[in-house]
Each structure stands twice: as structure tokens, then as C-alpha cells.
Design a protein around this motif. Sequence first.
Motif, short mmCIF file in Angstrom:
data_model
loop_
_atom_site.label_atom_id
_atom_site.label_comp_id
_atom_site.label_asym_id
_atom_site.label_seq_id
_atom_site.Cartn_x
_atom_site.Cartn_y
_atom_site.Cartn_z
N VAL A 24 0.85 -1.19 0.00
CA VAL A 24 0.00 0.00 0.00
C VAL A 24 0.89 1.24 0.00
O VAL A 24 1.76 1.40 0.87
CB VAL A 24 -0.92 0.01 1.23
N ILE A 25 0.70 2.09 -1.00
CA ILE A 25 1.54 3.29 -1.09
C ILE A 25 0.77 4.57 -0.79
O ILE A 25 1.38 5.63 -0.62
CB ILE A 25 2.20 3.40 -2.49
N GLU A 73 -4.27 3.08 -2.81
CA GLU A 73 -3.40 2.76 -3.95
C GLU A 73 -2.40 1.70 -3.51
O GLU A 73 -1.85 1.76 -2.41
CB GLU A 73 -2.65 4.00 -4.45
N ILE A 74 -2.17 0.73 -4.41
CA ILE A 74 -1.24 -0.38 -4.12
C ILE A 74 -0.23 -0.48 -5.25
O ILE A 74 -0.59 -0.47 -6.44
CB ILE A 74 -2.01 -1.72 -3.99
N ASP A 75 1.04 -0.58 -4.87
CA ASP A 75 2.12 -0.80 -5.83
C ASP A 75 2.41 -2.31 -5.86
O ASP A 75 2.82 -2.90 -4.86
CB ASP A 75 3.37 -0.03 -5.42
N VAL A 92 0.45 -0.35 -10.73
CA VAL A 92 -0.17 0.30 -9.57
C VAL A 92 -1.68 0.25 -9.77
O VAL A 92 -2.18 0.51 -10.87
CB VAL A 92 0.30 1.76 -9.42
N THR A 93 -2.41 -0.11 -8.69
CA THR A 93 -3.88 -0.13 -8.76
C THR A 93 -4.46 0.91 -7.80
O THR A 93 -3.85 1.22 -6.77
CB THR A 93 -4.43 -1.52 -8.42
N VAL A 95 -6.12 0.62 -13.08
CA VAL A 95 -4.82 -0.06 -13.19
C VAL A 95 -3.91 0.83 -14.02
O VAL A 95 -4.26 1.22 -15.14
CB VAL A 95 -4.94 -1.44 -13.84
N HIS A 96 -2.74 1.14 -13.46
CA HIS A 96 -1.73 1.95 -14.16
C HIS A 96 -0.47 1.10 -14.37
O HIS A 96 0.02 0.47 -13.43
CB HIS A 96 -1.39 3.20 -13.35
#
Length: 307
Positions: free
Chosen positions: A223-224, A237-239, A245-246, A286-287
Motif C-alpha cells: 500500500v503506497i 493505492e497499491i504498488d 499500480v492499482t 490499473v496503471h
Amino acid sequence: MAKRRWTIMLVPHGPQPSRILEVTSSWLKLVAVVGVVVLAVASLVGYAVGYRVVRADIADGAQQRERELATQLGQLSGHVSALQDTLAEIAKRDQRIRLLANLDPIPAAVQQAGVGGPALAAAAPRAADPLGRRAEEIRVDLGALVRRANLLARSFAEARDSMAKHTERLEALPSIMPTSGWLTSAFTQMREHPILHVARPHEGIDVTAPMGAPIEAPAAGRVIRTGWETGYGNVVEIDHGYGIVTRYAHCSRVLVQTGQRVARGDRIALVGSTGLATGPHVHYEVHVNGRPVDPLRFVLSDAVVVD
């Protein structure tokens, strides 16, 4: 000049008469010379006999040792052949493992020789005796087996690392939907906002679900970011690594903290309607390397329910 003489009287213990012998110095010398010659001849004969006996014992011992060495070399040769068969079977399994690990197979020439075994065998000096030549052949075979075993060990380590990386990458792919619900809005480059009524990109998908339904991490990651964002409400946001990254928006409640590591399926938030939302749903993005992509490219098809 008169020769010197010695008189020797022999007196028996019995009733026989005594006897008198006269000998000259020449006779005594002759007797002494004959005695020395006889002693020398006896010594030489004894030495020759002893030498032949010792030589025979040495020869018998050497033959016995040669027979024992030949037996040991035969047994060692059998072990070498068994090792060759075992390594050949391991090499077959290694080829299959490399395919599973998405690696090119090891060339047959390299795998068979183990880095030049036959060339070394041809260049090795030949021993004069058969046992020496056999020992040299076994030594070369063992050297080739060691090199081949080292080659296979490196190959297994390479396959293990490749499969570990592949597994980590699979774990990082967001392959499940973040919540159970209905897909009500798809990813698009341009759409009219349902509240603002202006055209702008929709960089994710909207999944409608009951208020308070769990939102789960679709892949492992860290988790970022958590907190409030204008228009998105409560955001997580999660890396996931590998540039992925989602983002999850409109949450009613956040269940994780920044810096926390999560696995696929862990609950990270609850469905809500915070921010600009017409009803309870999760906006899911989603990135990849900083660019938004359609989340459905990663999601398994049977996990998507379209409204």
C-alpha cells in the motif's frame, strides 16, 4: 730350509690307541684356503636361493595387488557408468524444467560433453600398462561427470530463479475483480460524467456492489497511499511491482495503512459512495508504468459480471 711341522695327538676316550698326526704349514694353508672357498661358495649359494625366494614373494605380491587393483577399477568403472545414466536422466528432466521456466534448452553438445570431456581424454597422456590406461580413462570420465553435474546444477539454479521471478510476476498481476458486483461503467478514453455532465476520460471501471461489501486486493503488493481525494472520496493505492499500480476509489472505509504489504484476496477497504458518486460502487484503476490501462485486460473473464 726345512718346512715347519706340527704334531697333533688324537687321544680317544675309549680303549683305542692314541694316534699321532704330523702336518706341515703348507697343508694347513691349503686346508684354510679350501675352507674359505667352501664358505664363500656356501654363502653365494645361500644368497642366490634367498634372493630368488624374495623375488618370487615380491612378484606374487605384485600380481596380487594388480588383481585387486583390476577388481577395484572394474567396480569404479561400473559406478561411473551408473552415474552417467543418472545424469542423463537428470538432464532430460532439466530440459523439461527449463521449458516450464521459459528458458532455452541447453545445447546437446554442451550437455553431453560437460565442457569438453572427449577433447581432454584425447589429449591426456597414455599410460604404458593396461591398468594405468584404464585408471586414466576413469579419471577423465569422472572429470567429465563433475563438469556435467556442475552444468546441471547451474541450469537448475537458473530455472529456479526464472520460475521464482515468473511466480512473483504472476502474483503481481491484478487478475481478480476487487469486489463482487456488476460492471456498470467500462474503461474509455472519453465519456460524460454522470454528475458533472462533462466529457472526460474514464481511466478505470466502475463495479456496483452493496454498501459495505469487501474490496479485496487483486494481487500482492504494498500500500503506497490511503486518504481522501477530491472527486474520488476515500482512496487506496497499491504498488504491485513491475510498474503496476492499482487504485480503488469511493470507499466507505479503508482497512489498510500506507506501507502495509497485502496478498491477493486480502481485504483493503469497503464499498461506499464517497466523493462524486451516484451510488455505492468501487472505481477501480490499473496503471502500468504511469499510464492507465483497461483493468479487464488482466482480470480473468469468468470473474466479470456485466450489468
